[in-house]
Scaffold this motif. Structure first.
Motif, PDB file in Angstrom:
ATOM      1  N   GLY A  63       0.781  -1.224   0.000  1.00 56.24           N
ATOM      2  CA  GLY A  63       0.000   0.000   0.000  1.00 56.24           C
ATOM      3  C   GLY A  63       0.814   1.275   0.000  1.00 56.24           C
ATOM      4  O   GLY A  63       0.349   2.296  -0.518  1.00 56.24           O
TER       5      GLY A  63
ATOM      6  N   ARG B 185      -4.161  -3.595   2.493  1.00 58.57           N
ATOM      7  CA  ARG B 185      -3.803  -2.752   1.343  1.00 58.57           C
ATOM      8  C   ARG B 185      -4.899  -1.739   1.049  1.00 58.57           C
ATOM      9  O   ARG B 185      -4.617  -0.559   0.793  1.00 58.57           O
ATOM     10  N   SER B 186      -6.157  -2.180   1.054  1.00 58.92           N
ATOM     11  CA  SER B 186      -7.248  -1.241   0.779  1.00 58.92           C
ATOM     12  C   SER B 186      -7.310  -0.140   1.830  1.00 58.92           C
ATOM     13  O   SER B 186      -7.548   1.037   1.508  1.00 58.92           O
TER      14      SER B 186
ATOM     15  N   LEU C 210      -4.305   2.265   1.189  1.00 56.93           N
ATOM     16  CA  LEU C 210      -4.516   3.174   0.069  1.00 56.93           C
ATOM     17  C   LEU C 210      -5.418   4.336   0.458  1.00 56.93           C
ATOM     18  O   LEU C 210      -5.270   5.448  -0.064  1.00 56.93           O
ATOM     19  N   THR C 211      -6.352   4.104   1.358  1.00 57.63           N
ATOM     20  CA  THR C 211      -7.231   5.177   1.824  1.00 57.63           C
ATOM     21  C   THR C 211      -6.524   6.083   2.820  1.00 57.63           C
ATOM     22  O   THR C 211      -6.610   7.317   2.727  1.00 57.63           O
TER      23      THR C 211
ATOM     24  N   ARG D  36      -5.212  -8.109   1.312  1.00 57.90           N
ATOM     25  CA  ARG D  36      -6.136  -7.275   0.526  1.00 57.90           C
ATOM     26  C   ARG D  36      -6.849  -6.257   1.420  1.00 57.90           C
ATOM     27  O   ARG D  36      -7.058  -5.108   1.013  1.00 57.90           O
ATOM     28  N   LEU D  37      -7.233  -6.664   2.629  1.00 55.32           N
ATOM     29  CA  LEU D  37      -7.875  -5.734   3.549  1.00 55.32           C
ATOM     30  C   LEU D  37      -6.918  -4.618   3.951  1.00 55.32           C
ATOM     31  O   LEU D  37      -7.266  -3.427   3.903  1.00 55.32           O
TER      32      LEU D  37
ATOM     33  N   ASP E 299       3.272  -2.539  -5.434  1.00 58.22           N
ATOM     34  CA  ASP E 299       1.855  -2.854  -5.334  1.00 58.22           C
ATOM     35  C   ASP E 299       1.428  -3.896  -6.367  1.00 58.22           C
ATOM     36  O   ASP E 299       0.800  -4.904  -6.035  1.00 58.22           O
TER      37      ASP E 299
END
Length: 299
Positions: free
Chosen positions: A122, A178-179, A182-183, A175-176, A128
């Protein structure tokens, strides 16, 4: 003669809001999050029974008594006996330790490595793409098949089972994280920390990780539930913990050939497995509602 005063009709007194029964804050919180309380209490009960197996078990789980084989539940054998005359209750109690160890270990390891890899993907922009393609490749393989493949090339033991179950669970945490990363990296306080020259590890520890704690706790509960089910499935298929180790999956695998004559051999381990997974899922749902009230209102 003087006239008597006429009675004046008066309205019935209205109960004030202060007259409502007082509910302590702790009980209001309990009533607001019943799934969290029920799941937590049920999980604590299963964990307490598993930890207290040396004192609760009425027989040695490995004791064989051919004369008492496949006896129905009785006062002496609460859950009956299996095909070798071993006490099902004692084996079920000891088997809970395997499930608790696997569930907790997989949740901790998957969360730890998932956080490291997810933060790397992230915040390091060039990494990435390659990292997430590897994670997508792992997620394309069903978790149970990947675990079976890993167990096929290793020696059966509790440690290898934990590793084999952890590997398929890491991409979900990645995945959690990283999301979320990114926020969070676009938030003003993170950009301000970058602007004043704060090092990236300090930013991650002070500003990013604290905002990931709530979703990570919820995700860890679901990982633990999946790990308990996967361990039982691996043992049921004969590629999990060694066959002589008391575990719910091994017990159900041994009792599947005697369902018609001794249904209790597979019934009680299955009920304990279902209760454990249900407790963990209820706990996760309750934590999600308690830690993220906005999501709870949307649901």
């Amino acid at each position: 003669m003087s006239e008597l005063p006429l009675p004046v009709a008066t309205a019935a007194p209205v109960a004030a809001a202060d007259d409502a029964p007082f509910v302590p804050p702790r009980w209001r919180w309990v009533r607001k999050h019943p799934t969290l309380i029920v799941g937590g209490l049920l999980l604590v009960a299963v964990a307490a029974v598993s930890i207290g197996a040396p004192w609760i078990a009425t027989f040695d789980p490995q004791d064989i008594d051919p004369l008492a084989r496949m006896q129905p539940p009785s006062a002496e054998h609460l859950f009956g006996t299996d095909a070798l005359g071993r006490d099902v209750f004692s084996r079920a109690v000891w088997g809970g330790q395997v499930s608790m160890i696997v569930g907790a270990s997989v949740a901790l390891l998957a969360t730890f490595f998932g956080v490291l890899i997810g933060l790397f993907a992230g915040f390091v922009r060039w990494a990435d793409g390659p990292v997430m393609r590897v994670m997508d490749g792992l997620m394309a393989i069903p978790g149970i098949l990947l675990a079976i493949a890993l167990m096929a090339v290793t020696r059966a033991s509790l440690t290898t089972v934990i590793v084999a179950i952890t590997v398929p669970e890491i991409p979900r945490v990645v995945r959690l994280v990283r999301s979320l990363a990114l926020t969070l990296r676009e938030q003003l306080y993170v950009e301000a920390a970058h602007a004043v020259g704060t090092r990236l590890p300090v930013i991650l520890l002070r500003h990013v990780l604290p905002n990931m704690v709530a979703p990570l706790i919820v995700q860890s509960t679901f990982v633990a539930a999946a790990a308990v089910l996967t361990e039982a499935a691996l043992s049921f298929l004969g590629v999990g913990v060694p066959a002589q180790t008391p575990s719910w999956g091994n017990m159900m695998a041994e009792g599947r050939n005697f369902v018609a004559v001794a249904f209790h051999i597979i019934l009680y381990p299955g009920l304990l497995l279902a209760a454990t997974v249900l407790a963990i899922n209820l706990l996760g749902d309750g934590l999600r509602d308690a830690l993220d009230p906005r999501l709870a209102r949307q649901l």
